[in-house]
Write an enzyme that holds these catalytic residues in place. Structure first.
Site, mmCIF file in Angstrom:
data_model
loop_
_atom_site.group_PDB
_atom_site.id
_atom_site.type_symbol
_atom_site.label_atom_id
_atom_site.label_comp_id
_atom_site.label_asym_id
_atom_site.label_seq_id
_atom_site.Cartn_x
_atom_site.Cartn_y
_atom_site.Cartn_z
ATOM 1 N N GLU A 225 0.804 -1.223 0.000
ATOM 2 C CA GLU A 225 0.000 0.000 0.000
ATOM 3 C C GLU A 225 0.842 1.281 0.000
ATOM 4 O OE1 GLU A 225 -3.207 0.425 -0.353
ATOM 5 O OE2 GLU A 225 -3.836 -1.675 -0.242
ATOM 6 N N SER B 186 -54.777 -18.266 35.119
ATOM 7 C CA SER B 186 -54.642 -18.738 36.502
ATOM 8 C C SER B 186 -53.235 -18.641 37.058
ATOM 9 C CB SER B 186 -55.129 -20.189 36.599
ATOM 10 O OG SER B 186 -56.526 -20.247 36.395
#
Length: 684
Positions: free
Chosen positions: A92, A362
């Site tokens: 690079e 319940s």
């Protein structure tokens, strides 16, 4: 120099040289101004969004996230493979350590190459310039961005070392497939950390940023290998590797990771809850959460989570329309150990365990019966089980509850039997006797956050609540009335390991510990056939699967099926139903919740020692006749231990099962007394 220029006979040549000098002076002046401006501006901010990492039990990584959707984990330069660092610099920016952000030689060489080709064939961006671009997370081709990028590059070079710049570049560059930075890329492509990369892997990875969609080995291994050769050649020319190393790396077989971590993220509904908790419970600022880099240590037990998901799927695989919600909590600490918010996170991110409100049926009765115990009821308190119409709202309104399949004892039953059989008439009578305010107040005290109406039907769980709140209420009972607030996060640290948050909350006594234990003992009756009466105990279908003491309660409405229960170590709550409150079709639909619950509990605790519910100091166990609630004798066909707060236990012995011949009938006054007590008096 002016004298030399004047001696030139060609006026055009003199003009060109003067013009070139002016341009050079202007460029020099511009560079001086830029560097001066950059120095005044000071160091640019280098913070970029990175992953936050989430850990479960034993610090197992259970997920990563970023508010931007970008997957990035920042690692220091010393934790990156030297081969990858060298490969990146070689391909690079080979003069990276020699220039000041701009490589003039490369710029002029690139311009010449592009001019000759008549197109852009070579770039001139240095690592510093690319890093500056990455800090913006924008690649728009405008002059404004180019100028800002240039200023950033100069500011970077003036204020940071080359190693700091290189570290930043390697942690921000894009490697394709959503992976930003070397650590994420190494995990994505090779399922290893960046510091563990071989020369072959490092050179392959270093070649990708030039064109991630072109050089990704997943897109084309052939193109990736060709690019790798370019990288290795650059490394060889730069003196980083020998020819032999270059050849070996070039021919080494590349083993790519085909099972990516992002596809295997554990407990997505749980992780969503954790991210909410970072803002609402831990009280971190949105900016802190968005910046990422956090290490979040959660309460999740990955093994329990896997078992929860397994039993949900295995149990409900024949009905793909039904939805579910599941949560497991450690009652002693309040730690949420597992959570399922729905059948398929990819299809619906709506968390039904935390966000949906459904009628609990319940399963709300234990809250009622705890309130009744506070009022003065005991497990032996008798009430008549028969169809009853209740008047309320100053007699203006009526309510007639119904038992399952309209089955009634048409006789007195005890509280212990009422909860085990889930008798609705007994529940509503209790609610009306103790006062409708009492249940609402108790529910709030036990952690129910929903608005509750003061109506007779509240005793039967007709008001919508969340699974999370119900599980928290049961955890309170399981912990003998001590509230350890249900939570998802234990600790949070920043990227450098500094502790931002650490949970230090201590459980507080919210309910009476003796009455909490008595309620737990009542809830074990769901699985005790000795309490069978006009119907079977509600846990009879799964009782044979239990291998340890458990307490619990099921609940069913026309649209909802619930099961919540616990051991001393673990509470689990399950809801099953349809998102749009469609009615449950058949008995299978209503049975799923119980099956998921019992199979999970047994599976999750199979490696744990069997733990019994230990009575508190002010509680006494008494062997009673389940039908009468009186002390059992040898004549009673069945008996069970019931627990009472000391002083409230029954003293009268059961005589209902004693045999009497015609020559020795019971005295009439005794018969009358028994009838009178049976109709009006409690047997405690």
């Amino acid at each position: 120099m002016n004298i030399g220029i004047r001696r030139l006979k060609n006026p055009f040549a003199r003009f060109i040289i003067r013009f070139a000098l002016l341009i050079a002076m202007a460029m020099f002046a511009m560079l001086v101004l830029l560097y001066g401006y950059a120095k005044v501006m000071g160091p640019p901010p280098l913070k970029v969004p990175v992953n936050s990492t989430f850990y479960g039990k034993n610090n197992v990584v259970i997920g990563k996230s970023s508010q931007t959707g970008i997957r990035r984990e920042w690692v220091p330069l010393e934790e990156i493979s030297p081969e990858l660092i060298e490969a990146t610099v070689a391909v690079e920016d080979k003069r990276f350590y020699d220039h000041f952000g701009f490589d003039m030689k490369r710029i002029f060489g690139s311009a010449l190459a592009n001019l000759k080709a008549g197109a852009k064939v070579e770039g001139a961006s240095t690592i510093t310039m690319q890093y500056a671009r990455n800090l913006f997370l924008s690649h728009e081709k405008t002059w404004k961005r180019k100028i800002t990028e240039t200023l950033y590059a100069i500011r970077l070079e003036l204020n940071y070392s080359k190693d700091e710049i290189l570290e930043g570049y390697l942690n921000t560059i894009y490697y394709g497939h959503g992976a930003y930075g070397v650590e994420e890329a190494a995990h994505y492509y090779f399922q290893k950390s960046a510091k563990s990369l071989t020369l072959s892997e490092a050179s392959l990875l270093a070649g990708i940023p030039k064109g991630p969609s072109h050089y990704s080995p997943e897109h084309s291994l052939e193109k990736a290998k060709h690019r790798q050769e370019t990288v290795l050649e650059a490394m060889s020319q730069g003196g980083y590797i020998t020819e032999g190393e270059r050849e070996r790396a070039k021919t080494e077989e590349i083993k790519l990771n085909r099972e990516h971590e992002k596809d295997k993220e554990a407990a997505p509904y749980f992780l969503d809850a954790v991210e909410e908790a970072l803002l609402n419970d831990v009280n971190l600022s949105p900016a802190t959460v968005e910046a990422g880099g956090l290490h979040v240590y959660t309460t999740l037990d990955p093994e329990m989570q896997e078992k929860a998901e397994k039993w949900v799927e295995n149990t409900m695989e024949d009905n793909q329309e039904l939805q579910t919600a599941f949560i497991a909590i450690e009652p002693e600490t309040g730690a949420v150990k597992a959570l399922v918010g729905g059948r398929d996170y990819t299809k619906s991110k709506f968390n039904r365990a935390l966000q949906a409100k459904r009628a609990p049926g319940s399963t709300f009765k234990p809250l009622l019966y705890y309130a009744a115990l506070e009022y003065g009821f005991t497990p032996s308190t008798p009430l008549l089980s028969e169809k009853t119409t209740f008047r309320f709202n100053d007699g203006k309104d009526t309510y007639t509850p119904a038992n399952f399949e309209n089955q009634y004892a048409n006789d007195f039953i005890t509280l212990a039997q009422a909860i085990a059989l889930s008798d609705n008439t007994y529940a509503v009578k209790t609610h009306m006797l103790i006062g409708q305010d009492k249940l609402v107040d108790t529910a709030k005290k036990m952690g129910i956050t929903s608005e509750l109406s003061k109506v007779p039907s509240l005793a039967l769980g007709t008001e919508p609540v969340t699974v999370f709140d119900m599980a928290s209420a049961y955890a309170l009972l399981a912990n003998n009335g001590k509230q350890a607030e249900a939570h998802f996060i234990e600790k949070v640290t920043d990227a450098n390991g500094n502790i931002i948050y650490e949970r230090k909350a201590k459980p507080k006594q919210v309910l009476d510990e003796d009455l909490s234990f008595v309620t737990t003992a009542l809830l074990t009756g769901m699985f005790d056939p000795s309490l069978n009466g006009h119907t079977s105990v509600t846990g009879s279908s799964i009782q044979h699967l239990l291998t340890r003491p458990m307490a619990g309660k099921s609940g069913t409405t026309s649209t909802d099926s619930w099961m919540i229960g616990y051991t001393p170590q673990l509470v689990a709550a399950v809801w099953v139903g349809y998102d749009k409150e469609k009615k449950l079709h058949n008995i299978n639909d209503t049975g799923y919740a119980k099956k998921i619950w019992v199979n999970f509990m047994e599976d999750a605790l199979k490696a744990e020692p069997v733990a019994n519910f230990k009575p508190t100091e002010n509680v006494i166990g008494v062997r009673i006749d389940p039908k009468t609630g009186k002390r059992a004798t040898d004549s009673c066909p069945t008996s069970r231990y019931a627990f009472y707060v000391k002083g409230s236990e029954p003293n009268e012995y059961c005589t209902e099962h004693e045999t009497h011949t015609k020559e020795q009938p019971l005295p009439k006054e005794e018969q009358k007394k028994k009838w009178w007590e049976k109709l009006f008096k409690r047997s405690d």
